[in-house]
Design a protein around this motif. Structure first.
Motif, PDB file in Angstrom:
ATOM      1  N   LEU A 191      50.098  32.894  47.474  1.00  0.00           N
ATOM      2  CA  LEU A 191      49.280  32.402  46.372  1.00  0.00           C
ATOM      3  C   LEU A 191      50.135  31.661  45.353  1.00  0.00           C
ATOM      4  O   LEU A 191      49.789  30.573  44.901  1.00  0.00           O
ATOM      5  CB  LEU A 191      48.567  33.578  45.713  1.00  0.00           C
TER       6      LEU A 191
ATOM      7  N   ILE B 113      38.928  28.557  33.168  1.00  0.00           N
ATOM      8  CA  ILE B 113      37.727  29.084  33.823  1.00  0.00           C
ATOM      9  C   ILE B 113      37.790  30.600  33.911  1.00  0.00           C
ATOM     10  O   ILE B 113      36.835  31.307  33.599  1.00  0.00           O
ATOM     11  CB  ILE B 113      37.581  28.474  35.238  1.00  0.00           C
ATOM     12  N   ILE B 114      38.947  31.103  34.330  1.00  0.00           N
ATOM     13  CA  ILE B 114      39.028  32.526  34.667  1.00  0.00           C
ATOM     14  C   ILE B 114      39.309  33.415  33.464  1.00  0.00           C
ATOM     15  O   ILE B 114      38.602  34.395  33.221  1.00  0.00           O
ATOM     16  CB  ILE B 114      40.128  32.736  35.732  1.00  0.00           C
TER      17      ILE B 114
ATOM     18  N   GLN C 255      36.644  34.713  30.773  1.00  0.00           N
ATOM     19  CA  GLN C 255      35.691  35.642  31.376  1.00  0.00           C
ATOM     20  C   GLN C 255      36.352  36.971  31.695  1.00  0.00           C
ATOM     21  O   GLN C 255      35.774  38.037  31.480  1.00  0.00           O
ATOM     22  CB  GLN C 255      35.127  35.042  32.666  1.00  0.00           C
ATOM     23  N   ALA C 256      37.565  36.892  32.220  1.00  0.00           N
ATOM     24  CA  ALA C 256      38.269  38.128  32.546  1.00  0.00           C
ATOM     25  C   ALA C 256      38.530  38.940  31.287  1.00  0.00           C
ATOM     26  O   ALA C 256      38.379  40.167  31.274  1.00  0.00           O
ATOM     27  CB  ALA C 256      39.580  37.802  33.253  1.00  0.00           C
TER      28      ALA C 256
ATOM     29  N   LEU D 277      35.505  40.783  30.347  1.00  0.00           N
ATOM     30  CA  LEU D 277      35.399  41.983  31.169  1.00  0.00           C
ATOM     31  C   LEU D 277      36.283  43.086  30.615  1.00  0.00           C
ATOM     32  O   LEU D 277      35.872  44.253  30.502  1.00  0.00           O
ATOM     33  CB  LEU D 277      35.833  41.674  32.603  1.00  0.00           C
TER      34      LEU D 277
ATOM     35  N   ARG E 131      35.870  47.200  29.403  1.00  0.00           N
ATOM     36  CA  ARG E 131      36.422  48.281  30.208  1.00  0.00           C
ATOM     37  C   ARG E 131      37.738  48.857  29.691  1.00  0.00           C
ATOM     38  O   ARG E 131      38.217  49.848  30.242  1.00  0.00           O
ATOM     39  CB  ARG E 131      36.645  47.799  31.635  1.00  0.00           C
TER      40      ARG E 131
ATOM     41  N   THR F 108      40.927  45.039  33.201  1.00  0.00           N
ATOM     42  CA  THR F 108      39.684  44.772  33.926  1.00  0.00           C
ATOM     43  C   THR F 108      39.517  45.698  35.118  1.00  0.00           C
ATOM     44  O   THR F 108      38.429  45.847  35.644  1.00  0.00           O
ATOM     45  CB  THR F 108      39.636  43.328  34.458  1.00  0.00           C
ATOM     46  N   LYS F 109      40.622  46.304  35.567  1.00  0.00           N
ATOM     47  CA  LYS F 109      40.595  47.217  36.721  1.00  0.00           C
ATOM     48  C   LYS F 109      40.201  46.505  38.018  1.00  0.00           C
ATOM     49  O   LYS F 109      39.845  47.157  38.988  1.00  0.00           O
ATOM     50  CB  LYS F 109      39.649  48.397  36.487  1.00  0.00           C
ATOM     51  N   ASN F 110      40.237  45.171  37.981  1.00  0.00           N
ATOM     52  CA  ASN F 110      39.869  44.411  39.183  1.00  0.00           C
ATOM     53  C   ASN F 110      41.146  43.937  39.886  1.00  0.00           C
ATOM     54  O   ASN F 110      41.905  43.122  39.353  1.00  0.00           O
ATOM     55  CB  ASN F 110      38.996  43.219  38.794  1.00  0.00           C
ATOM     56  N   ALA F 111      41.366  44.431  41.112  1.00  0.00           N
ATOM     57  CA  ALA F 111      42.625  44.175  41.816  1.00  0.00           C
ATOM     58  C   ALA F 111      42.844  42.685  42.045  1.00  0.00           C
ATOM     59  O   ALA F 111      43.971  42.194  41.927  1.00  0.00           O
ATOM     60  CB  ALA F 111      42.627  44.917  43.159  1.00  0.00           C
ATOM     61  N   VAL F 112      41.800  41.961  42.353  1.00  0.00           N
ATOM     62  CA  VAL F 112      41.948  40.530  42.630  1.00  0.00           C
ATOM     63  C   VAL F 112      42.368  39.787  41.371  1.00  0.00           C
ATOM     64  O   VAL F 112      43.250  38.921  41.412  1.00  0.00           O
ATOM     65  CB  VAL F 112      40.636  39.949  43.190  1.00  0.00           C
ATOM     66  N   LEU F 113      41.746  40.136  40.258  1.00  0.00           N
ATOM     67  CA  LEU F 113      42.093  39.470  39.005  1.00  0.00           C
ATOM     68  C   LEU F 113      43.533  39.782  38.598  1.00  0.00           C
ATOM     69  O   LEU F 113      44.274  38.900  38.160  1.00  0.00           O
ATOM     70  CB  LEU F 113      41.138  39.911  37.894  1.00  0.00           C
TER      71      LEU F 113
ATOM     72  N   ASP G  84      45.946  40.465  40.502  1.00  0.00           N
ATOM     73  CA  ASP G  84      46.813  39.705  41.390  1.00  0.00           C
ATOM     74  C   ASP G  84      46.899  38.248  40.971  1.00  0.00           C
ATOM     75  O   ASP G  84      47.973  37.636  41.030  1.00  0.00           O
ATOM     76  CB  ASP G  84      46.274  39.807  42.814  1.00  0.00           C
TER      77      ASP G  84
ATOM     78  N   VAL H   3      52.830  37.757  50.633  1.00  0.00           N
ATOM     79  CA  VAL H   3      51.453  38.074  50.967  1.00  0.00           C
ATOM     80  C   VAL H   3      50.566  36.872  50.652  1.00  0.00           C
ATOM     81  O   VAL H   3      50.653  36.297  49.576  1.00  0.00           O
ATOM     82  CB  VAL H   3      50.971  39.295  50.169  1.00  0.00           C
TER      83      VAL H   3
ATOM     84  N   LEU I  46      47.073  34.759  49.961  1.00  0.00           N
ATOM     85  CA  LEU I  46      45.926  34.996  49.091  1.00  0.00           C
ATOM     86  C   LEU I  46      44.811  35.703  49.847  1.00  0.00           C
ATOM     87  O   LEU I  46      44.208  36.650  49.346  1.00  0.00           O
ATOM     88  CB  LEU I  46      45.430  33.658  48.533  1.00  0.00           C
TER      89      LEU I  46
ATOM     90  N   ASP J  11      34.816  44.101  43.694  1.00  0.00           N
ATOM     91  CA  ASP J  11      35.796  43.314  42.958  1.00  0.00           C
ATOM     92  C   ASP J  11      35.673  41.836  43.300  1.00  0.00           C
ATOM     93  O   ASP J  11      35.715  40.974  42.425  1.00  0.00           O
ATOM     94  CB  ASP J  11      37.216  43.798  43.298  1.00  0.00           C
TER      95      ASP J  11
ATOM     96  N   GLU K  62      32.705  40.186  41.810  1.00  0.00           N
ATOM     97  CA  GLU K  62      32.931  40.017  40.377  1.00  0.00           C
ATOM     98  C   GLU K  62      33.721  38.740  40.104  1.00  0.00           C
ATOM     99  O   GLU K  62      33.371  37.951  39.222  1.00  0.00           O
ATOM    100  CB  GLU K  62      33.697  41.233  39.838  1.00  0.00           C
ATOM    101  N   VAL K  63      34.752  38.550  40.908  1.00  0.00           N
ATOM    102  CA  VAL K  63      35.561  37.350  40.747  1.00  0.00           C
ATOM    103  C   VAL K  63      34.741  36.106  41.056  1.00  0.00           C
ATOM    104  O   VAL K  63      34.819  35.100  40.349  1.00  0.00           O
ATOM    105  CB  VAL K  63      36.801  37.416  41.654  1.00  0.00           C
TER     106      VAL K  63
ATOM    107  N   ILE L  67      32.724  35.136  38.248  1.00  0.00           N
ATOM    108  CA  ILE L  67      33.487  34.542  37.145  1.00  0.00           C
ATOM    109  C   ILE L  67      33.797  33.083  37.441  1.00  0.00           C
ATOM    110  O   ILE L  67      33.632  32.206  36.599  1.00  0.00           O
ATOM    111  CB  ILE L  67      34.803  35.327  36.922  1.00  0.00           C
ATOM    112  N   ILE L  68      34.252  32.820  38.658  1.00  0.00           N
ATOM    113  CA  ILE L  68      34.788  31.494  38.959  1.00  0.00           C
ATOM    114  C   ILE L  68      33.721  30.483  39.366  1.00  0.00           C
ATOM    115  O   ILE L  68      33.653  29.375  38.833  1.00  0.00           O
ATOM    116  CB  ILE L  68      35.850  31.608  40.083  1.00  0.00           C
TER     117      ILE L  68
ATOM    118  N   GLN M 294      31.344  28.391  36.928  1.00  0.00           N
ATOM    119  CA  GLN M 294      32.114  27.421  36.143  1.00  0.00           C
ATOM    120  C   GLN M 294      32.594  26.271  37.016  1.00  0.00           C
ATOM    121  O   GLN M 294      32.549  25.105  36.612  1.00  0.00           O
ATOM    122  CB  GLN M 294      33.320  28.105  35.493  1.00  0.00           C
TER     123      GLN M 294
END
Lengths: 240, 240
Positions: A95, A113-114, A117-118, A121, A125, A165-170, A172, B93, B95, B106, B109-110, B113-114, B117
């Motif tokens: 990434l 964009i991200i 919003q994040a 969130l 939380r 946010t507790k969101n693993a993708v975010l 990352d 790793v 993406l 999760d 949720e992402v 968000i994205i 927009q």
DNA sequence: ACCAATTGATCCAATCGTGAACCAATCGGT
DNA sequence: ACCGATTGGTTCACGATTGGATCAATTGGT
């Protein structure tokens, strides 16, 4: 993991399938012939075909499913660059590598964009310990003497907001962004544009952001982050 | 250890192989003929061939493996490059691998968000050819017979919207999302929840999305995408 | 004649590919 | 809702090929 070395016949099948994908003969999402048919097609045993397919699956080029079949995975086009004959390494692009290649303008657009919003969130939380960690980063960032130190705690602050946010993708995503900031090109860009008074502006914006987070006010948090990033973007890229 | 002195025949073989490597007749990683064949080729006994090969192996020019064969070693020019970076960062790793490990909640949720927009961005920047490509995906998605075909064109539609943003990072993000959809687990999830009437709902939502894009109306596009994803999320994850 | 190099032969162990059988998940038609 | 066909998943035994190792017989130069 499976063996990294494949025999003669297995390699033959592997390259054969790769070739057909490169040539567009097998498009994204297309279904490959059944393993038994592939074996007949290449004139090898089914076990050998399976070795090659396993390799391609582990590379992320194929997707296999019992009772359904084997399919070319989506988004493989850019991963199929021409490779040296004996090279076994797949086109695994990280990434942060992707982001590194992106233009600063594109990246700031994505951040705008991200991140607001994040942050919103996170306002919903964030636990008290999350808030304390964020405040700590802010304190360090204000107390920072050099640009490098400031940069570090600035990155930490953003990361800790994302962690809330507790969101693993975010989370990352933010880690990847921070890695790009370490890139020499970006650091130079900052060194040219980030003056001392600008740092105080950033600190103030961070302050209102943290306040909004502490109030668990998503809307205020969103606008605070947005204002901050707009300022960053303007200073970094010029008054575009 | 082996003697440093070799006989006439052995030296003949040794120099013969060296010659073929220098001449490029045997490239890096190439497989030599079997010892028995080499013996016949040079007109000497196999034991003699083995002496020559042992010498070349001890010199690091060849690699021999029982049951596999003898190969020209890769990177003959490298002397002692045993020091690999092996960075501590988990940067190796991709993406899509990250997303694969993420929970559906999760990820949705992402997406929420994205993608709204990004769609709004696309509304501002979509060219007529972009719009035509998007419309084409919509047509195929409506005409799709099976779930797999529908899934493919649905993914294509979202991707083509992202391509209209002209932002490389966003396009890459969407490719990663689409790769996750190919994951068997996600396919199963859809198979259980995506009924035929639900598909018509999705098609209708896609339709209004495309209209908003064609009107270059960012706000309408954003809400259209948002509504769509909310529906998808509800159907996929339950009425959370 | 001496002696190292070479030969020819035999057996061993590792690897690869093959063929077959069977299981489990999926799909499509009845 | 069920059943048969299809597909990937798994395992096993077998033969062929390859390098590894050893030994007695032969060769050829000194």
């Amino acid at each position: 993991m499976t063996d990294l070395l494949l025999g003669r016949s297995a390699t033959l099948v592997l390259e054969g399938v790769r070739q057909r994908i490169r040539a567009g003969e097998l498009r994204e999402g297309a279904q490959l012939p059944a393993e038994r048919d592939l074996a007949a097609l290449f004139g090898v045993a089914r076990n050998t075909v399976r070795q090659a397919l396993e390799r391609l699956e582990s590379e992320g080029v194929l997707v296999r499913q019992v009772g359904r079949g084997t399919f070319v995975r989506q988004g493989v086009r850019e991963g199929l660059n021409e490779r040296e004959p004996a090279s076994a390494a797949p086109a695994a692009v990280t990434l942060s590598q992707r982001m590194r290649e992106a233009s600063p303008a594109d990246l700031m657009e994505v951040r705008l964009i991200i991140e607001p919003q994040a942050a919103a969130l996170a306002a919903n939380r964030a636990s008290s310990t999350d808030l304390e960690r964020i405040r700590e980063a802010l304190r360090h960032s204000i107390a920072a003497r050099g640009l490098a130190e400031f940069e570090h705690w600035d990155a930490q602050l953003h990361l800790r907001v994302f962690e809330a946010t507790k969101n693993a993708v975010l989370i990352d995503y933010c880690r990847a962004i921070n890695r790009v900031r370490d890139e020499p090109a970006w650091y130079q860009l900052k060194k040219r544009t980030v003056t001392l008074e600008l740092r105080t502006v950033y600190d103030r914006q961070h302050g209102t952001l943290v306040e909004a987070l502490a109030d668990h006010d998503p809307e205020a948090t969103r606008t605070a982050m947005r204002e901050h990033l707009l300022r960053v973007s303007r200073n970094l890229l010029g008054e575009g």
